[in-house]
Design an enzyme around this catalytic site. Structure first.
Site, PDB file in Angstrom:
ATOM      1  CB  ALA B  18      -0.893   0.054   1.351  1.00 51.83           C
ATOM      2  CE1 TYR B 228      -0.805 -17.834  -6.355  1.00 54.31           C
ATOM      3  CE2 TYR B 228      -2.907 -18.553  -5.233  1.00 54.31           C
ATOM      4  CZ  TYR B 228      -1.699 -17.777  -5.410  1.00 54.31           C
ATOM      5  OH  TYR B 228      -1.408 -16.616  -4.298  1.00 54.31           O
TER       6      TYR B 228
END
Lengths: 431, 431
Positions: B18, B228
């Site tokens: 962020a 994944y």
């Protein structure tokens, strides 16, 4: 004291829907049928009853559908709503394509009306009807069933149909027969801790007009409410079913009106107002039993609730009894009852065929009714999932109905979007 | 002891995703930006990260998407399976129509790789990066923010961006500011009692080949597992998240490997084998906080996890931080940073606009992540409902995705099949 009653081909024990339908089916095949009922009079308590097409097709076969339609109602839709918000979750239009697909209408009718129609049909067909007879035990001797009554009488018959309901006396012999090795099979009625109140009130100018032509089911946390019209739309039938904390705790005094009111306190006004239509003098506890595979002991065969008592969520209790009767009729015509008369040697094969044809199906209905009921009463994230699932369904999507309402050989898909294990499936639900 | 540091236009507190993204966004508008980080080095722990199109669009805007694609993977599908049966519940093809609709690809990337890309971009853009600085307090005096550090230094800036994460120190001032009357607002991190293990292992010839090009999520009772590929398909990323009984009981030693194994004992072999790929030395507890409306105290404004920490079920933690940065960039360009230079008087309006534009959206993501996670971990009838709902969805049905991944002004329907109250909606879920 013991008196040997005149011999009969078929003795039916129990004068409820199942017994009357079974008697009628076998009488239609030409059998000599005696039906005995423990109560001093024939009759039926309760309020409304939903006859789905799989049941109304049976009435049609017997030429009784017109009578049912004279007194019953064909609801326009089956509608599910969230009881906390009133939001419509899904609906099924019951006329048109639905009726065409399933070959008969969806009819709602007072239980006592359907019972009377079957009783009159039995009387007209020549079924011998006897009251005040309690059959305690059936034994099979030399391919003849001997039914011993509480007054010491013995009825002899080629076959006894045990249609003595949820609390069946005759079932014990059948289940004992299925007992495996040393394992004791628990076959007591299973309490769901749910209690029902019912009521029928006249529809007046003051009755809220919404949904009056539909079967409406409000689904709430641990409760639901069903409403539909009866008697050509003159009566409004209401059923409220809720989980009773006192019943769950096993208290003797359970499911009082205080619990009824508490159960619905977060529901929309339409639901709360509907509670006023209930008769609060009787509350019905909800029981079923686990499915059993074998329904036969010698020449005794169970049918109806005695064989497969189920929770009411699929509204299939009476419907499955009518299906039983139709299959019993088909299993015996042309074998037991041939053009050349009765072939008593064929009875064992016939009731075996009947049992085989019915047990897996009614077991599925019993299991699905339980899960289907659970899905009505969820809260939290399960309620969100349930509502999204219901709302994803479109009116006229028959994937959940075909297995239950479909006609034999009607191409019900063996697998499809609902190819989950049967015991886990919601297939065959109303939605 | 107190030293007044050189004045800066923007001070960013926190060097996670962020903070870096926020610094980059404001630097792209021409601001002089200083970023301070408490750790002695910049870096990122953890394993893989899913960048949905709403986040990869932000990278694209900054010209960083190509770099992400060089090191990341574009999975072919997002697949949900039941962990108890392995059954596929729903899938979304991620290329083609999906990518076109949302204007950027779905990318999975190692957290450290994305962090490095943002860090390098900040360095190249001329953000001043400083380590070993702990900002304890920010006060606003005469439209200037003064950031006091633990070593007694003071940074002066036009605005301070508080991007100090889940355990944000700066958030307290903001939330205290929102305090209403005598009501004490509880703003501690909320524990979900869930614990995560993560791991990345090389994909070898021995790795089971199924689903290796997809993001696969196995949903089980009180647990799930995600797998994944990472690093151009060389690494296999595995995340196991389960409810820890010891964590729930509040024990200090919680979520051990014994609990991990017990949590997955009923799952299919594919899931159980995948547990071997986890690094068992670290387990992450899962926390979020309740949404807050106000992110501002004077010239301090929060962003990222400091403003809206969320559970990981929507895989939106980093994605929402990138969205924050993009909106911060848009809120300040042309107002704070005009062609005529910096208009410091416009800062209050700009951070107010940013806060307004973001708070409702991130609150919805926070709330939806909680419910979405709950729906992953259900059992019993709720699991049946969840599975039926997921299976009723078709690949390429975007109704659940549009609000989350859709481009602004892309015609996301305001109401539709999911017009349920937002806090109760599963809208915006992966499925």
């Amino acid at each position: 004291m013991s008196e040997r009653k005149p011999s009969t081909e078929v003795l039916v024990v129990g004068g409820g829907m199942a017994g009357l339908a079974g008697a009628l089916a076998l009488r239609a095949n030409g059998a000599e049928v005696t039906l005995v009922e423990r109560a001093p009079e024939f009759g039926e308590v309760g309020a409304g009853l939903q006859m789905a097409p799989n049941a109304s097709r049976v009435l049609k076969r017997w030429g009784l559908l017109e009578k049912a339609l004279e007194i019953g109602v064909r609801p326009k839709h089956l509608v599910f709503r969230d009881a906390l918000t009133g939001e419509e979750l899904t609906r099924q239009t019951l006329g048109g394509e639905f009726e065409e697909r399933y070959g008969a209408p969806y009819v709602v009718i007072h239980r006592s009306d359907l019972h009377r129609i079957l009783l009159e049909a039995c009387q007209e067909a020549g079924v011998r009807l006897v009251n005040d007879v309690v059959v305690e035990k059936v034994e099979t001797v030399n391919a003849r069933a001997l039914a011993h009554t509480s007054s010491g009488d013995v009825y002899a018959a080629d076959v006894v149909i045990g249609a003595d309901g949820l609390k069946s006396t005759l079932r014990a012999a059948v289940v004992q027969d299925s007992r495996v090795q040393d394992r004791t099979i628990q076959d007591s009625p299973v309490s769901s801790s749910y209690v029902a109140y019912r009521g029928t009130v006249p529809i007046t100018a003051e009755t809220p007009a919404a949904d009056l032509e539909d079967v409406v089911v409000y689904l709430g946390p641990d409760c639901h409410l069903v409403q539909y019209p009866l008697r050509k739309g003159e009566l409004l039938n209401t059923v409220a079913v809720f989980k009773s904390p006192s019943f769950e705790r096993g208290e003797e005094q359970y499911g009082g009106v205080d619990e009824l009111e508490a159960a619905y306190k977060d529901c929309v006004p339409a639901v709360q107002l509907a509670l006023r239509n209930l008769a609060t003098s009787i509350r019905w506890p909800m029981y079923d039993r686990d499915p059993i595979e074998n329904w036969i002991d010698g020449r005794l065969v169970l049918m109806g609730d005695a064989a497969h008592p189920m929770l009411q969520y699929l509204a299939q209790g009476a419907c499955q009894a009518l299906e039983d009767a139709a299959v019993l009729q088909d299993s015996t015509v042309g074998s037991v009852f041939t053009d050349d008369g009765v072939d008593t040697g064929a009875w064992d094969r016939a009731i075996g065929d009947f049992n085989s044809a019915r047990a897996a199906r009614t077991a599925r209905v019993q299991r699905t009714a339980r899960i289907w009921g659970e899905s009505w009463h969820v809260s939290g994230v399960a309620r969100i999932l349930r509502n999204l699932l219901f709302k994803s369904r479109k009116d006229g999507d028959f994937q959940y109905n075909d297995w239950l309402y479909g006609q034999e050989g009607d191409g019900v898909p063996a697998a499809g979007p609902l190819a989950v294990p049967r015991t886990e499936s919601l297939a065959g639900t109303h939605a």
